[in-house]
Design a protein around this motif. Structure first.
Motif, PDB file in Angstrom:
ATOM      1  N   HIS A   1      28.702  41.835  30.680  1.00 42.40           N
ATOM      2  CA  HIS A   1      29.020  41.380  29.324  1.00 42.40           C
ATOM      3  C   HIS A   1      30.533  41.317  29.118  1.00 42.40           C
ATOM      4  N   GLY A   2      31.014  40.115  28.775  1.00 41.06           N
ATOM      5  CA  GLY A   2      32.445  39.923  28.526  1.00 41.06           C
ATOM      6  C   GLY A   2      33.194  39.324  29.701  1.00 41.06           C
ATOM      7  N   MET A   3      32.490  39.169  30.832  1.00 42.31           N
ATOM      8  CA  MET A   3      33.151  38.749  32.066  1.00 42.31           C
ATOM      9  C   MET A   3      33.185  37.228  32.177  1.00 42.31           C
ATOM     10  N   HIS A   4      34.337  36.735  32.623  1.00 42.06           N
ATOM     11  CA  HIS A   4      34.475  35.325  32.987  1.00 42.06           C
ATOM     12  C   HIS A   4      34.097  35.196  34.461  1.00 42.06           C
ATOM     13  N   LEU A   5      33.032  34.437  34.729  1.00 40.22           N
ATOM     14  CA  LEU A   5      32.495  34.400  36.101  1.00 40.22           C
ATOM     15  C   LEU A   5      31.546  33.223  36.267  1.00 40.22           C
ATOM     16  N   PRO A   6      31.197  32.865  37.501  1.00 36.02           N
ATOM     17  CA  PRO A   6      30.254  31.746  37.688  1.00 36.02           C
ATOM     18  C   PRO A   6      28.890  32.060  37.061  1.00 36.02           C
ATOM     19  N   ALA A   7      28.241  31.029  36.552  1.00 37.53           N
ATOM     20  CA  ALA A   7      26.960  31.245  35.865  1.00 37.53           C
ATOM     21  C   ALA A   7      25.936  31.919  36.772  1.00 37.53           C
TER      22      ALA A   7
ATOM     23  N   LYS B   1      35.709  36.565  41.495  1.00 39.88           N
ATOM     24  CA  LYS B   1      37.067  37.102  41.439  1.00 39.88           C
ATOM     25  C   LYS B   1      37.392  37.444  39.991  1.00 39.88           C
ATOM     26  N   VAL B   2      37.776  38.689  39.743  1.00 34.84           N
ATOM     27  CA  VAL B   2      38.139  39.114  38.394  1.00 34.84           C
ATOM     28  C   VAL B   2      39.456  38.448  38.028  1.00 34.84           C
ATOM     29  N   ASP B   3      39.442  37.666  36.974  1.00 30.70           N
ATOM     30  CA  ASP B   3      40.681  37.009  36.555  1.00 30.70           C
ATOM     31  C   ASP B   3      40.719  36.890  35.039  1.00 30.70           C
ATOM     32  N   GLN B   4      40.978  38.001  34.396  1.00 27.55           N
ATOM     33  CA  GLN B   4      41.103  38.046  32.944  1.00 27.55           C
ATOM     34  C   GLN B   4      41.849  39.331  32.614  1.00 27.55           C
ATOM     35  N   PRO B   5      42.346  39.444  31.386  1.00 26.95           N
ATOM     36  CA  PRO B   5      43.163  40.614  31.048  1.00 26.95           C
ATOM     37  C   PRO B   5      42.388  41.937  31.114  1.00 26.95           C
ATOM     38  N   ALA B   6      43.139  43.014  31.230  1.00 27.01           N
ATOM     39  CA  ALA B   6      42.577  44.364  31.176  1.00 27.01           C
ATOM     40  C   ALA B   6      41.709  44.489  29.930  1.00 27.01           C
ATOM     41  N   ALA B   7      40.524  45.093  30.078  1.00 24.64           N
ATOM     42  CA  ALA B   7      39.600  45.159  28.944  1.00 24.64           C
ATOM     43  C   ALA B   7      38.500  46.173  29.232  1.00 24.64           C
ATOM     44  N   THR B   8      37.786  46.521  28.181  1.00 30.06           N
ATOM     45  CA  THR B   8      36.594  47.363  28.292  1.00 30.06           C
ATOM     46  C   THR B   8      35.375  46.452  28.186  1.00 30.06           C
ATOM     47  N   LEU B   9      34.768  46.164  29.309  1.00 27.83           N
ATOM     48  CA  LEU B   9      33.546  45.353  29.312  1.00 27.83           C
ATOM     49  C   LEU B   9      32.369  46.294  29.598  1.00 27.83           C
ATOM     50  N   TRP B  10      31.187  45.708  29.694  1.00 26.07           N
ATOM     51  CA  TRP B  10      30.045  46.558  30.035  1.00 26.07           C
ATOM     52  C   TRP B  10      28.980  45.747  30.738  1.00 26.07           C
TER      53      TRP B  10
END
Ligand code: C2O
Ligand code: CU
Ligand code: CU
Length: 505
Positions: free
Chosen positions: A126-132, A153-162
């Motif tokens: 949840h919150g992740m930018h990634l392939p469908a 590949k993780v490519d987004q700002p530091a964050a609290t996702l889950w």
């Protein structure tokens, strides 16, 4: 009977319930609608804070130059949480919840998710930018005995996702039983700010969930009403009555509302202020001084609380204005006063750096860049009049474009709105600027009835015409009932669909 306050008189309540109808009585009472007319729950001063807050372990990672590999196994277990006995719970690499995943911007991750439950589930980031295909939504089912290994590949700002399960029609139950965990992202900018970031020491995961237990300590899956299950026992990281021993002058709490339906207005028992530093998708531009922060299901906030040696304070949820009628608010728990976690500062505290006045560049997405405006009305567990259909693509978006999504709740029930793959910005609410808490990156936002939210978002990198992402209400019973839609991201001119179904049942 409607004056009972289950938060502290739960056993008496359940004795009455059980005398009336035997096992499953709490569900039956709910079915009679007693909770609709109940007084608000008030557990202030009634919670026995006697358990050290459990800190989910950081997931072990196998790191090579190319990829960081995590292993998660979903399985059933037993957890001693409430008085009277053990609960049957589900967890990842343990009996309840799962380890905290942690990765840095620029790192490629692979997560091997093995399902040892006796039914199919999924795991969504949840919150992740990634392939469908890596998203873990309802099209990426993992059958019992199978392992699913998404990589991106993780490519987004530091964050609290889950992360949490997302099997269509079953998400509420799978989350309620205990599947889920935190996914912390780091980046070089955030690491250099001097914020508290020593995991489990001055940087604390706070996964808040409400559950109901019977007098033998077992989880009660009460029958669902308009908004799903509302529990009377609040857990943090799976701990009831948690105590956090504070060792530093400033402590960062990464608060995640991982409840299935309940909203919280978090604050402290002494009304002390705190600095909110991040919303769902990362740091705010600057800290916001608050005494309350409203989080509806799926939302996160990072806050920094300062304490003096020897002090105590209680993290509490206060009554909240969700824009609902009084009776609907009560049935959703909006009038409840809930003691959640005791913070107990030691006699000497490690000094902490001041919170920087400027946190991060949150570049505005320019409205003029939007190539499309779409409207979404949430009403009667449908979106734009449609109930979720796994085989229907509702929206087609072109990769590397920005869009405005106008979203509103045309209903008197509480709803929120979550979009997969992106972090969005709130342009306006009924034409007005959003409050500072909503000024940063968001992936989930509360929709008070009748208010029109204009959200702007950019869909980058990943196009896949046959695998949809989801958007939905994050009150999980609403989502299960069909308040969800699907969008695909395509290359310019590419035809969408048909939906890739080889993973469906
Ligand atoms: Cu938190 Cu579609 O999910
Ligand atoms: Cu999501
Ligand atoms: Cu809803």
């Amino acid at each position: 009977m409607n004056r009972l306050r289950p938060g502290f008189d739960r056993r008496a309540f359940l004795r009455i319930a059980t005398a009336g109808a035997g096992a499953g009585a709490a569900g039956m009472l709910t079915g009679c609608g007693l909770f609709d007319s109940r007084d608000p729950i008030d557990t202030v001063g009634q919670v026995d804070f006697a358990q050290p807050l459990r800190i989910p372990p950081l997931a072990e990672a196998a790191r090579t130059d190319q990829v960081t590999v995590f292993d998660l196994t979903a399985r059933a277990g037993r957890s001693a949480i409430a008085p009277g006995g053990e609960a049957d719970t589900w967890g990842l690499n343990g009996a309840i919840l799962g380890p905290t995943l942690r990765a840095r911007r620029g790192e490629s991750v692979q997560i091997n998710v093995t399902n040892e439950l006796d039914e199919a589930t999924t795991l969504h980031w949840h919150g992740m930018h990634l392939p469908a295909a890596a998203d873990g939504g309802p099209h990426q089912m993992i059958d019992p005995g199978e392992t699913w290994s998404p990589t991106w590949k993780v490519d987004q700002p530091a964050a609290t996702l889950w992360y949490h399960p997302h099997p269509h029609g079953e998400t509420e139950r799978h989350v309620y039983r205990g599947l889920g965990g935190m996914f912390i992202l780091d980046d070089d900018h955030e690491s250099g700010l001097g914020l508290p970031r020593d995991y489990g020491i001055d940087d604390i995961p706070v996964i808040v969930q409400d559950k109901t237990f019977d007098d033998r300590g077992r989880l009660v899956e009460t029958s669902r009403r308009d908004n799903g299950m509302i529990g009377d026992t609040i857990l943090v990281n799976g701990t009831a009555g948690p105590v956090l021993d504070v060792t530093a002058q400033r402590t960062r709490l990464r608060i995640l509302n991982a409840s299935t339906a309940r909203s919280y207005s978090f604050g402290f028992s002494d009304d002390r202020g705190f600095a909110m530093i991040a919303s769902d998708g990362g740091l705010l531009r600057e800290p916001v001084e608050l005494t309350r922060i409203l989080l509806t299901p799926g939302e996160r906030a990072e806050i920094i609380v300062e304490m003096s040696p020897g002090q105590t304070t209680t993290l509490r949820s206060h009554p909240q204005d969700l824009g609902l009628s009084d009776s609907r608010g009560r049935s959703t728990g909006a009038a409840d006063n809930l003691d959640i976690m005791l913070l107990r500062a030691g006699e000497s505290l490690v000094p902490s750096a001041a919170v920087p006045a400027r946190l991060a560049a949150v570049d505005r997405i320019d409205e003029a860049d939007a190539v499309e405006t779409r409207e979404f009305e949430l009403r009667n567990n449908r979106i734009n009049g449609e109930s979720m259909d796994m085989n229907r693509i509702d929206e087609v978006v072109t990769v590397d474009t920005a869009e405005i999504w106008e979203v509103w709740n045309g209903h008197r029930q509480p709803h929120n709105f979550h979009v997969h793959d992106v972090q969005f910005q709130v342009l306006s609410i009924d034409g007005h600027d959003p409050a500072p808490e909503l000024s940063g990156w968001k992936d989930t936002v509360y929709l008070p009835p009748g208010r029109r939210f204009r959200l702007i978002m950019r869909f980058t990198e990943y196009a896949d015409p046959t695998t949809p992402y989801m958007y939905h209400c994050h009150l999980l019973w609403h989502e299960d009932e069909g308040m969800m839609g699907q969008f695909v991201v395509v290359e310019p001119g590419q035809e969408p669909g048909p939906i890739d179904a080889d993973h469906d049942h």
